[in-house]
Write an enzyme that holds these catalytic residues in place. Structure first.
Site, PDB file in Angstrom:
ATOM      1  N   ASP A 159       0.880  -1.168   0.000  1.00  0.00           N
ATOM      2  CA  ASP A 159       0.000   0.000   0.000  1.00  0.00           C
ATOM      3  C   ASP A 159       0.918   1.219   0.000  1.00  0.00           C
ATOM      4  O   ASP A 159       2.130   1.101   0.194  1.00  0.00           O
ATOM      5  CB  ASP A 159      -0.909  -0.004   1.248  1.00  0.00           C
ATOM      6  CG  ASP A 159      -1.849   1.193   1.283  1.00  0.00           C
ATOM      7  OD1 ASP A 159      -2.416   1.529   0.225  1.00  0.00           O
ATOM      8  OD2 ASP A 159      -2.002   1.822   2.347  1.00  0.00           O
ATOM      9  N   SER A 160       0.321   2.402  -0.141  1.00  0.00           N
ATOM     10  CA  SER A 160       1.122   3.620  -0.056  1.00  0.00           C
ATOM     11  C   SER A 160       1.617   3.855   1.375  1.00  0.00           C
ATOM     12  O   SER A 160       2.616   4.537   1.573  1.00  0.00           O
ATOM     13  CB  SER A 160       0.262   4.807  -0.488  1.00  0.00           C
ATOM     14  OG  SER A 160      -0.913   4.832   0.307  1.00  0.00           O
ATOM     15  N   TYR A 178      -1.183   7.795  -2.746  1.00  0.00           N
ATOM     16  CA  TYR A 178      -1.370   7.416  -4.150  1.00  0.00           C
ATOM     17  C   TYR A 178      -2.637   8.080  -4.716  1.00  0.00           C
ATOM     18  O   TYR A 178      -2.757   8.266  -5.908  1.00  0.00           O
ATOM     19  CB  TYR A 178      -1.559   5.895  -4.266  1.00  0.00           C
ATOM     20  CG  TYR A 178      -0.302   5.052  -4.272  1.00  0.00           C
ATOM     21  CD1 TYR A 178       0.954   5.581  -3.981  1.00  0.00           C
ATOM     22  CD2 TYR A 178      -0.373   3.693  -4.581  1.00  0.00           C
ATOM     23  CE1 TYR A 178       2.092   4.779  -3.985  1.00  0.00           C
ATOM     24  CE2 TYR A 178       0.762   2.896  -4.600  1.00  0.00           C
ATOM     25  CZ  TYR A 178       1.989   3.439  -4.302  1.00  0.00           C
ATOM     26  OH  TYR A 178       3.105   2.637  -4.318  1.00  0.00           O
ATOM     27  N   CYS A 201      -4.354  -1.701  -1.897  1.00  0.00           N
ATOM     28  CA  CYS A 201      -4.577  -0.275  -2.142  1.00  0.00           C
ATOM     29  C   CYS A 201      -5.626  -0.185  -3.234  1.00  0.00           C
ATOM     30  O   CYS A 201      -5.438  -0.713  -4.338  1.00  0.00           O
ATOM     31  CB  CYS A 201      -3.265   0.364  -2.589  1.00  0.00           C
ATOM     32  SG  CYS A 201      -3.459   2.054  -3.149  1.00  0.00           S
ATOM     33  N   GLU A 239      -3.079   8.698   8.585  1.00  0.00           N
ATOM     34  CA  GLU A 239      -1.608   8.667   8.673  1.00  0.00           C
ATOM     35  C   GLU A 239      -1.111   9.578   9.808  1.00  0.00           C
ATOM     36  O   GLU A 239      -0.001   9.432  10.284  1.00  0.00           O
ATOM     37  CB  GLU A 239      -0.978   9.076   7.335  1.00  0.00           C
ATOM     38  CG  GLU A 239      -1.209   8.079   6.200  1.00  0.00           C
ATOM     39  CD  GLU A 239      -0.327   6.817   6.263  1.00  0.00           C
ATOM     40  OE1 GLU A 239       0.762   6.864   6.858  1.00  0.00           O
ATOM     41  OE2 GLU A 239      -0.755   5.771   5.719  1.00  0.00           O
ATOM     42  N   CYS A 248     -11.012   2.172   0.305  1.00  0.00           N
ATOM     43  CA  CYS A 248      -9.649   2.607   0.601  1.00  0.00           C
ATOM     44  C   CYS A 248      -9.249   1.823   1.836  1.00  0.00           C
ATOM     45  O   CYS A 248     -10.018   1.756   2.808  1.00  0.00           O
ATOM     46  CB  CYS A 248      -9.598   4.113   0.868  1.00  0.00           C
ATOM     47  SG  CYS A 248      -7.958   4.650   1.424  1.00  0.00           S
ATOM     48  N   THR A 249      -8.070   1.229   1.783  1.00  0.00           N
ATOM     49  CA  THR A 249      -7.685   0.345   2.891  1.00  0.00           C
ATOM     50  C   THR A 249      -7.346   1.111   4.175  1.00  0.00           C
ATOM     51  O   THR A 249      -7.213   0.501   5.229  1.00  0.00           O
ATOM     52  CB  THR A 249      -6.490  -0.534   2.472  1.00  0.00           C
ATOM     53  OG1 THR A 249      -5.456   0.309   1.956  1.00  0.00           O
ATOM     54  CG2 THR A 249      -6.912  -1.531   1.414  1.00  0.00           C
ATOM     55  N   HIS A 250      -7.221   2.426   4.075  1.00  0.00           N
ATOM     56  CA  HIS A 250      -7.046   3.220   5.301  1.00  0.00           C
ATOM     57  C   HIS A 250      -8.357   3.354   6.090  1.00  0.00           C
ATOM     58  O   HIS A 250      -8.340   3.599   7.290  1.00  0.00           O
ATOM     59  CB  HIS A 250      -6.569   4.637   4.968  1.00  0.00           C
ATOM     60  CG  HIS A 250      -5.115   4.758   4.630  1.00  0.00           C
ATOM     61  ND1 HIS A 250      -4.584   4.296   3.458  1.00  0.00           N
ATOM     62  CD2 HIS A 250      -4.085   5.315   5.326  1.00  0.00           C
ATOM     63  CE1 HIS A 250      -3.274   4.567   3.426  1.00  0.00           C
ATOM     64  NE2 HIS A 250      -2.955   5.176   4.556  1.00  0.00           N
TER      65      HIS A 250
END
Ligand code: DGL
Length: 271
Positions: free
Chosen positions: A13-14, A46, A77, A153, A185-187
């Site tokens: 992932d980013s 990304y 991602c 983040e 979105c995996t976040h």
């Protein structure tokens, strides 16, 4: 695939988001797997990059994983899955987030009005809309939420600021009678409590949330004939490797908090 050998899974992932996928896979298949995780912090996020750049970054990571002799690669991602997955050259199986998430919706049977939230790249690509075109009767409403990734983040997912920003984005769903939300979105699973609370305030009480990690975990059980562990195991194993492409004190701190355990050595590499 030989079931007596551990399957080596490369996940990228980013940034932190792919850890939601790692966590779900490791919690389910830990005894038969080892993992390499790469967070491409040098290019985070990304979600606002061009397709060309995302393909280039993804290809470098895939080549790195292949040198490390992974058996399978998970593009954890949605942005990369939306615009790069079909362009990546890779001679091991490679799985993105979109097909597994769509399959989860199809299997759930009771979803018809679907809200999709993701980065600008994912939403603008319309990759999910195309994936649903193969099936009838689904109505899709999409909203991009570009500030969610920096919030996660930064470790601010349960703050007032996160609530206010989420309310501003999700307000666009207010008058729509949704039954399902795809966290594209995996976040975003890290923001789930905040998202649920904002959706409730908007009058959505019984939403079914699809997250990429759980969807990929289900999908792999059929693709790789993996069986869930019989007994719980530690989430990290000694031979797992974690790499980042740029320094971040936050990554270590937040990754440890999210996984509930210390990742012993996160290695900085240049690709
Ligand atoms: N977690 C990623 C996704 O699923 C990337 C977010 C970003 O870097 O913008 O889209």
């Amino acid at each position: 695939m030989n079931s007596s050998k551990k399957i080596k899974i490369g996940i990228f992932d980013s940034g932190l988001g792919g850890l939601t996928v790692f966590k779900s896979l490791a919690n389910t298949y830990r005894n038969n797997t080892s993992f390499i995780y790469l967070g491409d912090l040098a290019h985070l996020p990304y979600g606002d990059k061009s397709q060309e750049s995302i393909i280039k970054y993804s290809q470098r990571i895939v080549d790195f994983f292949i040198k490390k002799k992974v058996d399978i690669i998970i593009v954890a991602c949605n942005s990369a899955s939306s615009v790069a997955l079909n362009q990546i050259k890779c001679d091991v199986p490679i799985i993105g987030t979109i097909q597994p998430s769509v399959q989860s919706v199809i299997k759930s049977n009771n979803s018809k009005l679907i809200g999709i939230i993701g980065t600008d790249t994912t939403i603008n690509s319309k990759a999910y809309n195309r994936a649903f075109e193969d099936y009838n009767n689904y109505t899709i409403y999409s909203v991009s939420c570009p500030l969610f990734v920096p919030i996660v983040e930064e470790g601010w997912e349960n703050t007032d600021i996160a609530h206010q920003i989420a309310a501003k984005y999700l307000n666009q769903f207010q008058s729509i009678n949704l039954d399902t939300i795809i966290l594209a979105c995996t976040h975003y699973p890290m923001l789930l409590d905040t998202l649920k609370s904002v959706f409730k305030k908007l009058g959505h009480h019984n939403l079914y949330f699809i997250d990429s990690g759980k969807a990929i975990t289900q999908y792999l059980s059929s693709k790789l004939s993996l069986s869930p562990d019989q007994a719980p195991a530690d989430i990290l194993h000694l031979n797992d490797k974690f790499y980042i492409t740029d320094t971040s004190y936050q990554f270590n701190k937040l990754a440890n908090r999210f996984l509930g355990t210390d990742i012993p050595n996160i290695e900085l590499i240049t690709l």
